[in-house]
Design a protein around this motif. Structure first.
Motif, PDB file in Angstrom:
ATOM      1  N   LYS B  13       0.756  -1.190   0.043  1.00 35.62           N
ATOM      2  CA  LYS B  13       0.139   0.007   0.085  1.00 35.62           C
ATOM      3  C   LYS B  13       0.784   1.247   0.039  1.00 35.62           C
ATOM      4  O   LYS B  13       1.636   1.304   0.716  1.00 35.62           O
ATOM      5  CB  LYS B  13      -0.898   0.019   1.308  1.00 35.62           C
ATOM      6  CG  LYS B  13      -2.353  -0.565   0.976  1.00 35.62           C
ATOM      7  CD  LYS B  13      -2.164  -2.120   1.040  1.00 35.62           C
ATOM      8  CE  LYS B  13      -2.113  -2.393   2.258  1.00 35.62           C
ATOM      9  NZ  LYS B  13      -2.045  -4.283   2.486  1.00 35.62           N
ATOM     10  N   THR B  31      -2.917   0.955  -3.981  1.00 35.37           N
ATOM     11  CA  THR B  31      -2.501  -0.466  -3.528  1.00 35.37           C
ATOM     12  C   THR B  31      -2.013  -1.158  -4.661  1.00 35.37           C
ATOM     13  O   THR B  31      -2.519  -1.109  -5.941  1.00 35.37           O
ATOM     14  CB  THR B  31      -3.763  -1.187  -2.970  1.00 35.37           C
ATOM     15  OG1 THR B  31      -4.126  -0.557  -1.883  1.00 35.37           O
ATOM     16  CG2 THR B  31      -3.235  -2.448  -2.395  1.00 35.37           C
ATOM     17  N   ILE B  33      -1.940  -4.324  -6.503  1.00 37.28           N
ATOM     18  CA  ILE B  33      -2.479  -5.586  -6.508  1.00 37.28           C
ATOM     19  C   ILE B  33      -1.730  -6.488  -7.638  1.00 37.28           C
ATOM     20  O   ILE B  33      -1.832  -6.254  -8.642  1.00 37.28           O
ATOM     21  CB  ILE B  33      -3.860  -5.368  -6.898  1.00 37.28           C
ATOM     22  CG1 ILE B  33      -4.701  -4.413  -5.721  1.00 37.28           C
ATOM     23  CG2 ILE B  33      -4.803  -6.667  -7.113  1.00 37.28           C
ATOM     24  CD1 ILE B  33      -5.951  -4.065  -5.739  1.00 37.28           C
ATOM     25  N   ASP B 162      -3.078 -14.342   3.381  1.00 42.45           N
ATOM     26  CA  ASP B 162      -2.727 -14.058   2.161  1.00 42.45           C
ATOM     27  C   ASP B 162      -2.349 -15.298   1.441  1.00 42.45           C
ATOM     28  O   ASP B 162      -2.662 -15.639   0.135  1.00 42.45           O
ATOM     29  CB  ASP B 162      -1.628 -13.078   1.993  1.00 42.45           C
ATOM     30  CG  ASP B 162      -2.029 -11.745   2.576  1.00 42.45           C
ATOM     31  OD1 ASP B 162      -3.238 -11.427   2.779  1.00 42.45           O
ATOM     32  OD2 ASP B 162      -1.258 -10.550   2.564  1.00 42.45           O
ATOM     33  N   ASN B 172      -6.947 -10.889  -5.443  1.00 42.58           N
ATOM     34  CA  ASN B 172      -6.101 -10.165  -4.253  1.00 42.58           C
ATOM     35  C   ASN B 172      -6.773  -8.524  -4.258  1.00 42.58           C
ATOM     36  O   ASN B 172      -6.240  -7.971  -3.958  1.00 42.58           O
ATOM     37  CB  ASN B 172      -4.678 -10.044  -4.880  1.00 42.58           C
ATOM     38  CG  ASN B 172      -3.929 -11.324  -4.445  1.00 42.58           C
ATOM     39  OD1 ASN B 172      -4.117 -11.992  -3.744  1.00 42.58           O
ATOM     40  ND2 ASN B 172      -2.809 -11.515  -5.256  1.00 42.58           N
ATOM     41  N   ASP B 173      -7.680  -8.586  -5.239  1.00 48.39           N
ATOM     42  CA  ASP B 173      -8.523  -7.307  -5.292  1.00 48.39           C
ATOM     43  C   ASP B 173      -9.784  -7.416  -4.477  1.00 48.39           C
ATOM     44  O   ASP B 173     -10.671  -8.321  -4.843  1.00 48.39           O
ATOM     45  CB  ASP B 173      -8.731  -6.783  -6.692  1.00 48.39           C
ATOM     46  CG  ASP B 173      -9.292  -5.514  -7.051  1.00 48.39           C
ATOM     47  OD1 ASP B 173      -9.172  -4.601  -6.220  1.00 48.39           O
ATOM     48  OD2 ASP B 173      -9.631  -5.328  -8.150  1.00 48.39           O
ATOM     49  N   SER B 175      -8.385  -7.120  -1.405  1.00 52.96           N
ATOM     50  CA  SER B 175      -7.377  -7.676  -0.553  1.00 52.96           C
ATOM     51  C   SER B 175      -7.707  -9.200  -0.479  1.00 52.96           C
ATOM     52  O   SER B 175      -8.897  -9.434  -0.533  1.00 52.96           O
ATOM     53  CB  SER B 175      -7.229  -7.043   0.863  1.00 52.96           C
ATOM     54  OG  SER B 175      -8.454  -7.171   1.424  1.00 52.96           O
ATOM     55  N   TYR B 178     -10.015  -9.881   2.290  1.00 51.11           N
ATOM     56  CA  TYR B 178     -11.374  -9.406   2.340  1.00 51.11           C
ATOM     57  C   TYR B 178     -12.136 -10.567   1.758  1.00 51.11           C
ATOM     58  O   TYR B 178     -13.349 -10.849   2.029  1.00 51.11           O
ATOM     59  CB  TYR B 178     -11.732  -8.081   1.556  1.00 51.11           C
ATOM     60  CG  TYR B 178     -13.104  -7.570   0.979  1.00 51.11           C
ATOM     61  CD1 TYR B 178     -13.798  -6.909   2.289  1.00 51.11           C
ATOM     62  CD2 TYR B 178     -13.534  -7.971  -0.031  1.00 51.11           C
ATOM     63  CE1 TYR B 178     -15.089  -6.582   1.691  1.00 51.11           C
ATOM     64  CE2 TYR B 178     -14.834  -7.660  -0.444  1.00 51.11           C
ATOM     65  CZ  TYR B 178     -15.521  -6.711   0.661  1.00 51.11           C
ATOM     66  OH  TYR B 178     -16.834  -6.359   0.190  1.00 51.11           O
ATOM     67  N   GLY B 262      -4.287  -4.011   8.997  1.00 48.13           N
ATOM     68  CA  GLY B 262      -5.116  -4.382   7.917  1.00 48.13           C
ATOM     69  C   GLY B 262      -6.043  -5.418   8.054  1.00 48.13           C
ATOM     70  O   GLY B 262      -7.264  -5.347   7.597  1.00 48.13           O
ATOM     71  N   GLU B 289     -11.861   0.256   6.981  1.00 48.42           N
ATOM     72  CA  GLU B 289     -10.723  -0.004   6.159  1.00 48.42           C
ATOM     73  C   GLU B 289      -9.898   1.310   5.708  1.00 48.42           C
ATOM     74  O   GLU B 289      -8.751   1.112   5.562  1.00 48.42           O
ATOM     75  CB  GLU B 289     -11.192  -0.821   4.815  1.00 48.42           C
ATOM     76  CG  GLU B 289     -11.921   0.185   3.686  1.00 48.42           C
ATOM     77  CD  GLU B 289     -13.176   0.641   4.088  1.00 48.42           C
ATOM     78  OE1 GLU B 289     -13.791  -0.114   5.069  1.00 48.42           O
ATOM     79  OE2 GLU B 289     -13.749   1.355   3.438  1.00 48.42           O
ATOM     80  N   ILE B 293      -6.280  -0.208   7.422  1.00 54.52           N
ATOM     81  CA  ILE B 293      -5.238  -0.695   6.227  1.00 54.52           C
ATOM     82  C   ILE B 293      -4.153   0.553   6.152  1.00 54.52           C
ATOM     83  O   ILE B 293      -4.537   1.659   6.453  1.00 54.52           O
ATOM     84  CB  ILE B 293      -6.012  -0.798   4.919  1.00 54.52           C
ATOM     85  CG1 ILE B 293      -7.013  -1.839   5.112  1.00 54.52           C
ATOM     86  CG2 ILE B 293      -4.926  -0.979   3.859  1.00 54.52           C
ATOM     87  CD1 ILE B 293      -7.862  -2.237   3.962  1.00 54.52           C
TER      88      ILE B 293
END
Lengths: 90, 335
Positions: B13, B31, B33, B162, B172-173, B175, B178, B262, B289, B293
């Protein structure tokens, strides 16, 4: 063992801009595992850089990373300059 | 009135935030990504930061309706984090400091999270659970230090999430965490995963290896769906975090919890923490967020506190460090 080295003299429009690049770039140390010697000097509006090491690849990597940083500094000066004449917070 | 600008870029980020005393004027973030199944690496992340930083900076100034001339102090993240990305934001901070003749302050990233969490939520002296992709710590304040009561002994909880998302090839979008949270809402069956609390510390790498080992078997036999596994992983790792947070609260007799980092914007984690807090008659403070984050505002908040009590960082010290522990910082602004 032979040594590979690069020496460059980079001109700036003014001494102050060269000084900013010099001050900003001299702070970060090269990663120690790189076995690279880097020296920066300031000569009026010229920024002089000398990079040397025993492995050609590492010298090239150090030079590339120096230019990445230098370009970022000059772009920042172009966008947010012109700079004030002195810096008082060393 | 003092205006502070904060530059943050310790991981994927990139953020620039501006505050005037305690008011947030702008908080801009971009970010990096990566495609599903891939993590972010230092070199590519630094490249992203170099490409975006000047736009992000200009946007933050425009939204705050100020110019760099109006700024009183420039703050940047010194560490901890990835070396190459950290260097980019430090470089920009030093350059604009020189152009406008402004003092510069080096900030510990973890302290940034804590101080901004305290400011936004108004919590006074909370037990802090700091959970992100790079850090997992339970922290309480004592005698001008944020002391670490418990932490991960291997990877961070966010890193575990992750990497689990990468195994499932989740997007990963915005995150990975999420997307795990959304899938977990549809999970029904709890898979047996290792529960690893060692005293006040936690461990996540074994859980990840256990999942790696069993994943294809579980999915092929249809014993568990990806949704079940998202649900199970969240239940297990969050329960571990809440256990050590509760023990730290009992130890320091605290009645406030603050979640930062985050992973802190995960609503499941917040809900589980809330249940524990209600049982203990404690109050939970969490943020959304925008502030959980990584962002630039948190660096400006901690930087301004530091500047007011300790002054600026000397030029030669405006470097970056990859390792910089939360309890290394002298908290001069608290009693």
């Amino acid at each position: 063992m032979s040594t590979f080295s690069v020496n460059l003299s980079i001109p700036f429009p003014s001494g102050r801009e060269a000084e900013i690049a010099y001050q900003v770039l001299r702070v970060d140390r090269e990663p120690s595992r790189g076995s690279i010697a880097k020296s920066l000097t300031l000569d009026n509006n010229l920024l002089q850089i000398s990079i040397s090491g025993t492995e050609a690849r590492k010298v090239r990597v150090a030079l590339t990373s120096f230019f990445d940083s230098l370009i970022l500094v000059t772009e920042t000066i172009q966008l947010f300059g012109p700079p004030v004449p002195t810096y008082n917070y060393y | 009135m003092t205006i502070a600008i904060g530059f943050e870029g310790s991981a994927n980020k990139l953020g620039v935030g501006i505050i005037r005393d305690q008011d947030v004027l702008s908080n801009v973030r971009h970010t990096y990504i990566t495609p599903p199944g891939e993590g972010f690496l230092p070199r590519e992340t630094a490249q992203h930061h170099r490409e975006c930083i000047l736009n992000v900076l200009q946007k933050a100034l425009d939204e705050a309706k100020i110019t760099l001339k109006d700024v009183d102090v420039i703050c940047y993240t010194k560490g901890p984090g990835m070396g190459a990305p950290l260097t980019v934001t430090a470089l920009i901070a030093r350059t604009v400091a020189q152009i406008y003749n402004k003092p510069i302050v080096a900030v510990n990233h973890c302290i940034g999270h804590i101080e901004m969490g305290r400011l936004i939520t108004g919590s006074v002296n909370p037990t802090v659970l700091y959970v992100s992709g790079g850090n997992t710590q339970v922290i309480a304040y004592s005698r001008q230090r944020y002391r670490i009561f418990g932490e991960t002994i291997d990877i961070a909880v966010g890193n575990c999430l992750d990497r689990f998302a990468r195994l499932l090839k989740l997007s990963n979008d915005p995150s990975p965490g999420y997307n795990i949270e959304q899938l977990a809402k549809k999970g029904t069956k709890l898979a047996p995963l290792p529960y690893v609390v060692k005293g006040m510390d936690v461990s996540f790498s074994g859980i990840l290896s256990y999942i790696e080992e069993h994943l294809s078997g579980w999915l092929n036999s249809k014993e568990f769906t990806p949704e079940d596994l998202c649900f199970s992983l969240q239940e297990t790792v969050f329960a571990m975090l809440i256990e050590i947070t509760e023990r730290a609260m009992a130890h320091v007799k605290s009645s406030e919890v603050l979640i930062v980092g985050g992973v802190g914007c995960n609503e499941k984690l917040q809900d589980m923490m809330k249940v524990m807090c209600e049982e203990r008659n404690a109050v939970l403070h969490a943020t959304d967020e925008r502030f959980c984050i990584d962002n630039g505002v948190m660096i400006a908040v901690a930087g301004l506190l530091q500047y007011k009590t300790q002054g600026h960082t000397s030029w030669a010290e405006t470097t970056c460090v990859q390792r910089y522990r939360t309890d290394d910082v002298h908290i001069s602004w608290r009693e």
